[in-house]
Design a protein around this motif. Structure first.
Motif, mmCIF file in Angstrom:
data_model
loop_
_atom_site.group_PDB
_atom_site.id
_atom_site.type_symbol
_atom_site.label_atom_id
_atom_site.label_comp_id
_atom_site.label_asym_id
_atom_site.label_seq_id
_atom_site.Cartn_x
_atom_site.Cartn_y
_atom_site.Cartn_z
ATOM 1 N N ALA A 42 -15.124 -1.225 3.236
ATOM 2 C CA ALA A 42 -15.091 0.195 2.914
ATOM 3 C C ALA A 42 -16.394 0.850 3.363
ATOM 4 O O ALA A 42 -17.377 0.168 3.676
ATOM 5 C CB ALA A 42 -14.887 0.365 1.412
ATOM 6 N N SER A 49 -10.365 -5.972 2.603
ATOM 7 C CA SER A 49 -9.262 -6.719 3.164
ATOM 8 C C SER A 49 -9.837 -7.826 4.037
ATOM 9 O O SER A 49 -10.925 -7.673 4.607
ATOM 10 C CB SER A 49 -8.346 -5.817 3.999
ATOM 11 N N THR A 77 -5.680 -8.062 0.451
ATOM 12 C CA THR A 77 -6.215 -6.696 0.411
ATOM 13 C C THR A 77 -6.297 -6.247 -1.041
ATOM 14 O O THR A 77 -5.367 -6.496 -1.820
ATOM 15 C CB THR A 77 -5.319 -5.720 1.198
ATOM 16 N N PHE A 81 -6.506 -0.434 -1.874
ATOM 17 C CA PHE A 81 -6.657 -0.155 -0.446
ATOM 18 C C PHE A 81 -5.441 -0.608 0.368
ATOM 19 O O PHE A 81 -5.502 -0.661 1.588
ATOM 20 C CB PHE A 81 -7.916 -0.842 0.088
ATOM 21 N N ARG A 82 -4.349 -0.907 -0.304
ATOM 22 C CA ARG A 82 -3.155 -1.319 0.404
ATOM 23 C C ARG A 82 -2.415 -0.111 0.981
ATOM 24 O O ARG A 82 -2.685 1.020 0.619
ATOM 25 C CB ARG A 82 -2.247 -2.128 -0.533
ATOM 26 N N ARG A 83 -1.493 -0.411 1.893
ATOM 27 C CA ARG A 83 -0.681 0.619 2.569
ATOM 28 C C ARG A 83 -1.542 1.538 3.431
ATOM 29 O O ARG A 83 -1.187 2.682 3.662
ATOM 30 C CB ARG A 83 0.112 1.456 1.555
ATOM 31 N N ARG A 84 -2.663 1.046 3.919
ATOM 32 C CA ARG A 84 -3.518 1.856 4.796
ATOM 33 C C ARG A 84 -3.723 1.186 6.159
ATOM 34 O O ARG A 84 -4.531 1.652 6.956
ATOM 35 C CB ARG A 84 -4.879 2.098 4.152
ATOM 36 N N GLY A 85 -3.050 0.089 6.398
ATOM 37 C CA GLY A 85 -3.183 -0.597 7.681
ATOM 38 C C GLY A 85 -4.334 -1.569 7.766
ATOM 39 O O GLY A 85 -4.600 -2.127 8.839
ATOM 40 N N HIS A 86 -5.022 -1.800 6.639
ATOM 41 C CA HIS A 86 -6.182 -2.694 6.687
ATOM 42 C C HIS A 86 -5.774 -4.138 6.988
ATOM 43 O O HIS A 86 -6.452 -4.839 7.760
ATOM 44 C CB HIS A 86 -6.947 -2.631 5.368
ATOM 45 N N ARG A 89 -5.030 -4.556 10.621
ATOM 46 C CA ARG A 89 -6.261 -4.582 11.413
ATOM 47 C C ARG A 89 -6.938 -5.943 11.304
ATOM 48 O O ARG A 89 -7.405 -6.500 12.304
ATOM 49 C CB ARG A 89 -7.223 -3.496 10.938
#
Length: 307
Positions: A42, A49, A77, A81-86, A89
């Motif tokens: 972050a 993640s 993750t 912070f989930r559902r953000r594409g981490h 990536r």
């Protein structure tokens, strides 16, 4: 390791097992190890993640000619912070790293929830996968947890160094005066080992950095030096001293010192050196020169005292 314990395992690990796993993983992440990891952080620096994988060897085949496979072992993750594409990536970065090292076969176990992520990255289901866990023999002694990093804290710590002995063609030692040690000023060209170096590599590198000379050798080992902890240095040291050979008058004239470490170079007889060095430093010099003359390597114990 904490995300694995909390979000992946069915039964979270206690602190001892988490610490032991962390210590083992740290070793496997070092150069030459089999672990690879990608961490997404972050803006405040917190890990949010991660994707952890291991490289393992197979028998070569057309699909994996280098015989390398990569297993994605952990993807986790933090819930906020989930559902953000981490996770995508992190996994993509891990796969790219493994592929850059020649891995062409990739494996993982996927939950139903995570399966779409991996399918989007090119994974396909393999119904032939089977698994077995052998139970502990209850009649025998139960294994305890793996060694904790606390054990590593209990064993002696040592730093390594290496140096070379140079003389003129008359056999007189060449030494450098250190700017950083008034109590032990005269020293052989040499210094502390870098990560991944072997002693001889250190000796050659340090000699070149401190004098500008690429030594000719014969590079025989003349002495090993053990120093217990003392002075301002909290660890013991282990040193290796090699024969750097004889220098011509022109080579001695061309010595170029690193002014941040040394401010003078001298070539003196043993009697000349005796008056400039603490007793134990001169005794070390005598032992090294004796090894050079006889061909018998010396074992030297040196302390931090000035006598």
């Amino acid at each position: 390791m904490r995300m694995r314990s909390e979000f992946i395992l069915t039964e979270p690990l206690d602190e001892a097992w988490t610490a032991a796993g962390s210590a083992g993983l740290a070793r496997r992440l070092e150069p030459g190890g089999d672990a690879r990891a990608v961490v997404v952080v972050a803006p405040d620096g917190r890990p949010v993640s991660c994707a952890l994988g291991f490289v393992h060897r197979l028998l070569p085949a057309p699909a994996y000619p280098r015989g390398l496979a990569g297993r994605v072992h952990v993807v986790a993750t933090l819930p906020a912070f989930r559902r953000r594409g981490h996770a995508r990536r992190a996994v993509s970065g891990l796969l790219d790293q493994l592929a850059s090292e020649g891995v062409t076969r990739f494996e993982l176990n996927a939950s139903q929830e995570a399966a779409p992520l991996y399918e989007g990255l090119g994974f396909a289901s393999a119904p032939s996968m089977m698994r077995m866990t052998r139970p502990i023999d209850r009649d025998g002694p139960l294994p305890g947890p793996p060694p904790t990093p606390h054990y590593a804290e209990t064993v002696p710590k040592f730093t390594g160094y290496a140096c070379v002995v140079l003389t003129d063609q008359g056999g007189r030692p060449v030494q450098l005066r250190a700017t950083y040690s008034s109590s032990h000023p005269w020293q052989f060209p040499g210094g502390t080992m870098d990560h991944g170096e072997q002693p001889l590599q250190t000796a050659l590198r340090e000699c070149y950095e401190e004098t500008g000379l690429a030594v000719k050798g014969p590079l025989r080992l003349l002495a090993s030096v053990f120093t217990p902890p003392g002075g301002s240095w909290p660890y013991g040291t282990a040193g290796w001293i090699f024969d750097g050979g004889c220098l011509t008058a022109e080579e001695i004239r061309l010595i170029t010192l690193d002014a941040t470490e040394h401010d003078d170079v001298r070539v003196l007889s043993m009697e000349g050196w005796k008056g400039l060095m603490p007793g134990q430093d001169f005794a070390r010099l005598e032992a090294v020169m004796a090894a050079r003359a006889t061909g018998i390597a010396q074992q030297i114990t040196w302390g931090w005292g000035d006598a």
